[in-house]
Design a protein around this motif. Sequence first.
Motif, PDB file in Angstrom:
ATOM      1  N   THR A 155       0.672  -1.303   0.095  1.00 41.82           N
ATOM      2  CA  THR A 155      -0.019  -0.013  -0.019  1.00 41.82           C
ATOM      3  C   THR A 155       0.776   1.228  -0.025  1.00 41.82           C
ATOM      4  O   THR A 155       0.438   2.416  -0.421  1.00 41.82           O
ATOM      5  CB  THR A 155      -0.883  -0.069   1.320  1.00 41.82           C
ATOM      6  OG1 THR A 155      -0.236  -0.091   2.380  1.00 41.82           O
ATOM      7  CG2 THR A 155      -1.817  -1.109   1.158  1.00 41.82           C
ATOM      8  N   ASN A 156       2.172   1.354   0.583  1.00 38.40           N
ATOM      9  CA  ASN A 156       2.986   2.335   0.450  1.00 38.40           C
ATOM     10  C   ASN A 156       3.374   2.856  -0.685  1.00 38.40           C
ATOM     11  O   ASN A 156       3.891   3.814  -1.144  1.00 38.40           O
ATOM     12  CB  ASN A 156       4.161   2.062   1.331  1.00 38.40           C
ATOM     13  CG  ASN A 156       4.047   1.733   2.628  1.00 38.40           C
ATOM     14  OD1 ASN A 156       4.241   0.671   3.214  1.00 38.40           O
ATOM     15  ND2 ASN A 156       3.627   2.656   3.506  1.00 38.40           N
TER      16      ASN A 156
ATOM     17  N   LEU B  43       1.274   2.539  -3.714  1.00 39.38           N
ATOM     18  CA  LEU B  43       0.333   3.035  -4.257  1.00 39.38           C
ATOM     19  C   LEU B  43       0.007   4.619  -4.979  1.00 39.38           C
ATOM     20  O   LEU B  43      -0.096   4.778  -6.092  1.00 39.38           O
ATOM     21  CB  LEU B  43      -1.278   2.917  -3.673  1.00 39.38           C
ATOM     22  CG  LEU B  43      -1.707   1.344  -3.480  1.00 39.38           C
ATOM     23  CD1 LEU B  43      -3.158   1.206  -2.673  1.00 39.38           C
ATOM     24  CD2 LEU B  43      -1.752   0.761  -4.851  1.00 39.38           C
TER      25      LEU B  43
END
Length: 288
Positions: free
Chosen positions: A114-115, A117
Motif C-alpha cells: 500500500t505504500n 500506491l
Amino acid sequence: MDILTTAFMQRALIAAGLVGIAAPAIGTYLVQRRQAVMGDGLGHVAMTGVALGFLLNTSPVWMATLVAVLGAVGMELIRSRGKTSGDVALAMLFYGGLAGGVMIINLAPGGSTTNLLSAMFGSITTVAAEDVTAMLILTAFVVAVTIGLRRQLFAVCQDEEFAKVTGLPVRALNLLMAVTAAVTVTVAMRIVGLLLVSAMMVIPVAAAQRMTRGFATTLGVAIGIGLGVSLGGTAVTYYIDVPSGATIVLIAIAVFLATTALAAPLARRRARAALAAEEVCTQDDVRV
C-alpha cells in the motif's frame, strides 16, 4: 481562488506544471524514435527505487531517480551492444523492477504494498516541499538537455548512421536520452504516478503532431498541451476529489481526440488546396 490558498495545492500545482513541461519534452524524442513505451519500463524499475527509499529511510524521489537512471543506462547498453533485442530488455525492466519494488517494500519496517500506491498512480497530497525542490532541479536538467541539444538529439532520432558520419557522439547522446527519460519518470511520480507517466510522454506529443508539421513546433505545442492538461487535471482533482494521475491522463486523451477531430477537415482542406495548385501548374505547363 481558494485553490491557491492551501500550501499543499500550491506545491501540487507547481509539481504538475513541472510534469507538464518535462514529460512531453523528452517524449517528443521518444515518439520520434518509436520508443513510446520506454517510460513504462522505467516507471516499473523506478518502483524498486521508491521501495529502497522506504527501506533506507531516504528520499523516495532521489532514490527512484538513481535506480531509474541505472536501469535506463543498462537498457541502452543492452540495446546497443548486446544480442538481446530492445523489447526483451524492456520486458526485463518491467517485471524485474516491479517485482523488486514489491519485495523490498515488504522488507522495510512497517512497509507494505500500500505504500507504493501513491507512487504508482500519483497523489497530490503526497507532494512535500522537498519533493518540489527535487522536481525543480530534475526538470531543469530535462529542459536543458531537450532544448539545448535539440538539433543533435533530433539528428540521432532521425538517422543514427548519418549522425555518426557527421561526427556526432551517437552512443553518448543515446545514453543521455535514456537518462533524461529516467529523470522525467521520477519528476512525474508524485502527480501522475509511475504507471501512467508514459501517457504524459506520448499523448501530448501525439496531439501536437495532429496540428503541426515541423519538429521544433511539435515540441513547443506538446509542452504547451502537457502543461495545460497537468494544471487542469490537478485543479479538477482538488474540486472533485478524484485521482490526479487518472484525471490528467483522461484529459490528455480528450485533447488528443479533439485535435484529431479538428485535424481531419484541415488535412482535407490542405489536400484540396494542394491539388488545385497542382492543376493550375499543369494547365500553365500545357499552355506553354
